[in-house]
Structures are given as structure tokens and as C-alpha cells.
Write a protein that holds these residues in place. Structure first.
Motif, PDB file in Angstrom:
ATOM      1  N   ILE A 201      56.656   2.600  23.579  1.00  0.00           N
ATOM      2  CA  ILE A 201      55.929   3.146  24.726  1.00  0.00           C
ATOM      3  C   ILE A 201      54.967   2.079  25.232  1.00  0.00           C
ATOM      4  O   ILE A 201      54.192   1.503  24.463  1.00  0.00           O
ATOM      5  CB  ILE A 201      55.158   4.421  24.327  1.00  0.00           C
ATOM      6  CG1 ILE A 201      56.106   5.444  23.699  1.00  0.00           C
ATOM      7  CG2 ILE A 201      54.436   5.009  25.530  1.00  0.00           C
ATOM      8  CD1 ILE A 201      57.247   5.879  24.571  1.00  0.00           C
ATOM      9  N   GLY A 202      55.007   1.818  26.541  1.00  0.00           N
ATOM     10  CA  GLY A 202      54.267   0.698  27.117  1.00  0.00           C
ATOM     11  C   GLY A 202      52.755   0.875  27.164  1.00  0.00           C
ATOM     12  O   GLY A 202      52.225   1.988  27.121  1.00  0.00           O
ATOM     13  N   HIS A 203      52.089  -0.251  27.276  1.00  0.00           N
ATOM     14  CA  HIS A 203      50.625  -0.337  27.308  1.00  0.00           C
ATOM     15  C   HIS A 203      50.008   0.557  28.380  1.00  0.00           C
ATOM     16  O   HIS A 203      48.976   1.202  28.157  1.00  0.00           O
ATOM     17  CB  HIS A 203      50.240  -1.808  27.539  1.00  0.00           C
ATOM     18  CG  HIS A 203      48.823  -2.027  27.929  1.00  0.00           C
ATOM     19  ND1 HIS A 203      48.366  -1.912  29.225  1.00  0.00           N
ATOM     20  CD2 HIS A 203      47.742  -2.359  27.184  1.00  0.00           C
ATOM     21  CE1 HIS A 203      47.081  -2.169  29.266  1.00  0.00           C
ATOM     22  NE2 HIS A 203      46.683  -2.443  28.042  1.00  0.00           N
ATOM     23  N   ALA A 204      50.615   0.610  29.555  1.00  0.00           N
ATOM     24  CA  ALA A 204      50.033   1.376  30.667  1.00  0.00           C
ATOM     25  C   ALA A 204      49.930   2.861  30.312  1.00  0.00           C
ATOM     26  O   ALA A 204      48.947   3.528  30.673  1.00  0.00           O
ATOM     27  CB  ALA A 204      50.860   1.187  31.936  1.00  0.00           C
ATOM     28  N   LYS A 205      50.921   3.415  29.603  1.00  0.00           N
ATOM     29  CA  LYS A 205      50.883   4.830  29.219  1.00  0.00           C
ATOM     30  C   LYS A 205      49.812   5.078  28.154  1.00  0.00           C
ATOM     31  O   LYS A 205      49.155   6.120  28.147  1.00  0.00           O
ATOM     32  CB  LYS A 205      52.255   5.284  28.734  1.00  0.00           C
ATOM     33  CG  LYS A 205      53.287   5.309  29.855  1.00  0.00           C
ATOM     34  CD  LYS A 205      54.662   5.676  29.361  1.00  0.00           C
ATOM     35  CE  LYS A 205      55.668   5.644  30.516  1.00  0.00           C
ATOM     36  NZ  LYS A 205      57.044   5.914  30.059  1.00  0.00           N
ATOM     37  N   LEU A 206      49.633   4.107  27.271  1.00  0.00           N
ATOM     38  CA  LEU A 206      48.576   4.232  26.270  1.00  0.00           C
ATOM     39  C   LEU A 206      47.208   4.169  26.943  1.00  0.00           C
ATOM     40  O   LEU A 206      46.308   4.950  26.632  1.00  0.00           O
ATOM     41  CB  LEU A 206      48.715   3.120  25.225  1.00  0.00           C
ATOM     42  CG  LEU A 206      47.666   3.084  24.119  1.00  0.00           C
ATOM     43  CD1 LEU A 206      47.613   4.408  23.366  1.00  0.00           C
ATOM     44  CD2 LEU A 206      47.943   1.928  23.169  1.00  0.00           C
ATOM     45  N   GLN A 207      47.057   3.248  27.885  1.00  0.00           N
ATOM     46  CA  GLN A 207      45.798   3.143  28.626  1.00  0.00           C
ATOM     47  C   GLN A 207      45.502   4.441  29.377  1.00  0.00           C
ATOM     48  O   GLN A 207      44.363   4.917  29.411  1.00  0.00           O
ATOM     49  CB  GLN A 207      45.860   1.974  29.609  1.00  0.00           C
ATOM     50  CG  GLN A 207      44.566   1.744  30.389  1.00  0.00           C
ATOM     51  CD  GLN A 207      43.446   1.286  29.489  1.00  0.00           C
ATOM     52  OE1 GLN A 207      43.596   0.295  28.774  1.00  0.00           O
ATOM     53  NE2 GLN A 207      42.330   1.983  29.490  1.00  0.00           N
ATOM     54  N   ALA A 208      46.525   5.041  29.973  1.00  0.00           N
ATOM     55  CA  ALA A 208      46.332   6.303  30.706  1.00  0.00           C
ATOM     56  C   ALA A 208      45.875   7.417  29.766  1.00  0.00           C
ATOM     57  O   ALA A 208      45.026   8.229  30.120  1.00  0.00           O
ATOM     58  CB  ALA A 208      47.625   6.696  31.406  1.00  0.00           C
ATOM     59  N   LEU A 209      46.437   7.447  28.549  1.00  0.00           N
ATOM     60  CA  LEU A 209      46.034   8.470  27.586  1.00  0.00           C
ATOM     61  C   LEU A 209      44.590   8.260  27.149  1.00  0.00           C
ATOM     62  O   LEU A 209      43.823   9.215  27.038  1.00  0.00           O
ATOM     63  CB  LEU A 209      46.962   8.443  26.370  1.00  0.00           C
ATOM     64  CG  LEU A 209      46.676   9.505  25.300  1.00  0.00           C
ATOM     65  CD1 LEU A 209      46.886  10.914  25.855  1.00  0.00           C
ATOM     66  CD2 LEU A 209      47.544   9.274  24.075  1.00  0.00           C
ATOM     67  N   LEU A 210      44.208   7.020  26.921  1.00  0.00           N
ATOM     68  CA  LEU A 210      42.824   6.721  26.559  1.00  0.00           C
ATOM     69  C   LEU A 210      41.860   7.160  27.663  1.00  0.00           C
ATOM     70  O   LEU A 210      40.819   7.754  27.398  1.00  0.00           O
ATOM     71  CB  LEU A 210      42.666   5.218  26.311  1.00  0.00           C
ATOM     72  CG  LEU A 210      43.238   4.682  25.001  1.00  0.00           C
ATOM     73  CD1 LEU A 210      43.402   3.177  25.058  1.00  0.00           C
ATOM     74  CD2 LEU A 210      42.355   5.076  23.823  1.00  0.00           C
ATOM     75  N   THR A 211      42.225   6.889  28.891  1.00  0.00           N
ATOM     76  CA  THR A 211      41.369   7.254  30.023  1.00  0.00           C
ATOM     77  C   THR A 211      41.282   8.763  30.181  1.00  0.00           C
ATOM     78  O   THR A 211      40.217   9.309  30.497  1.00  0.00           O
ATOM     79  CB  THR A 211      41.901   6.606  31.313  1.00  0.00           C
ATOM     80  OG1 THR A 211      41.993   5.187  31.108  1.00  0.00           O
ATOM     81  CG2 THR A 211      40.983   6.874  32.486  1.00  0.00           C
TER      82      THR A 211
END
Length: 200
Positions: free
Chosen positions: A160-170
Motif C-alpha cells: 500500500i503506497g505512501h500517499a494512502k498511509l499519509q491520508a490515514l495519518l491525516t
């Protein structure tokens, strides 16, 4: 050194420390590793041995197979991963999957990017059971993905890509994670400017 082992009532997986300050460490893993578990324990691998801590599942998302864990123990700031947008990743790039095969210690699997799809990365080499939730890193050892699944027929892994992880963190804590991972404290402890001599 940002890699951890995740143990639950249903099995084992891997995880990645995203940020750490005294009294609060945030770890990413795959949702399927912790879903439905009554208890979650995180094992940290240190020169002095394995240290285990109870973790709380802070947020889980089925759509991207990601979860965030929080360890509230008053530890020193721990080495944490630095994220990199997987949009900078190209087919054929050498990348490194870091996780705990079969619930063992941390190991490094060198692979190549086979394809990219919607920000997710597909890399050669089928990740062994227990590597779910582990990190995928580029050659600068920046985190570009989290291991979600293997395809034995094709012999590759889905990250799972970085952008999806960043979105979850946000989504979980928008003010703390507006840009990059963590709050600054503790992030630099495990990442130097030179090559990583310790594969763990």
C-alpha cells in the motif's frame, strides 16, 4: 531499526515506527494483522535484546488495509521511518522489503518494482507469511509502502503506497501529520545520511 514485530491473539505480522516521543510511539501495520484481535503486542529489536510493549489499535481502514497502533509506554524516542511519496518510484527500481518472516526477527528482502497502480507498489518476490505490515523502502531507505498481500502465482508482493498511509495519518490526527510523518522529535535518531550498515 524502525521495523517491529506485531503479535496478536490471532497470529503475527510486522510494523513500522512512524513517530516516537517519550510516552507515545505510533506504528503502521496492515489492517488484517490486527483486525478482531483482543490484544496486540509490539516487539522492538534492540542490541540489548527484544523489548515487548502492549499496543492500542488507534485506527483501522478496510479499504486500504492499513492500521495505526499506539504504544503509550514511556520509552526513549525510538528510530522512526521517513516517508517518501511513491510517485517518485519507477518500474525496475531496486527496493527493500523489511519485515518478520514467519514471526522471526527482522530481515531484509531485496526486490524490484514490477508495477505501480493507484500509488500502490507491486514488487518482485512473494513476501512470506508474517511480513504483512512491514515496510517497503527505496534505495535511500525512505518508506514508500506497507506490505499488504502476496501473489504466489505471479511471485510478487502488494504494498500500500505512501500517499494512502499519509491520508490515514491525516484523518486520524490532522494537525500532527499535515506534512510528512511524525512531529520531528525522534525521527532523526534512526536515519543517517550515509548507508545503513545494520540490516535490522
Amino acid at each position: 531499526r524502525a521495523a517491529v514485530r506485531v503479535r496478536t491473539s490471532g497470529g503475527m505480522g510486522s510494523g513500522v515506527i512512524l513517530s516516537s516521543v517519550p510516552g507515545r510511539t505510533v506504528i503502521a501495520t496492515a489492517a488484517h494483522v490486527v483486525q478482531g484481535s483482543q490484544s496486540v503486542t509490539v516487539d522492538l529489536f534492540r542490541d540489548s535484546g527484544v523489548k515487548s510493549y502492549t499496543a492500542t489499535v488507534s485506527i483501522v481502514t478496510d479499504t486500504t488495509d492499513l492500521a495505526l497502533l499506539t504504544v503509550a509506554a514511556n520509552t526513549l524516542p525510538l528510530p522512526a521511518a521517513i516517508g517518501s511519496d511513491s510517485a517518485n518510484t519507477r518500474q525496475g527500481d531496486v527496493v527493500f522489503g523489511i519485515g518478520c518472516s514467519g514471526g522471526a526477527g527482522v530481515s531484509v528482502m531485496e526486490c524490484r518494482v514490477v508495477s505501480l497502480d493507484g500509488g500502490d507498489v507491486f514488487a518482485s518476490g512473494s513476501p512470506a507469511l508474517g511480513r504483512s505490515g512491514g515496510g517497503l523502502y527505496n534505495q535511500r531507505f525512505e518508506l514508500i509502502g506497507i506490505c499488504s498481500a502476496q501473489n504466489e502465482r505471479r511471485g510478487d508482493g502488494w504494498y500500500i503506497g505512501h500517499a494512502k498511509l499519509q491520508a490515514l495519518l491525516t484523518e486520524w490526527e490532522p494537525t500532527q501529520y499535515r506534512s510528512g510523518f511524525g512531529v520531528g522529535l525522534g525521527i532523526g535518531l534512526g536515519i543517517g545520511s550515509g548507508p545503513c550498515n545494520n540490516p535490522n
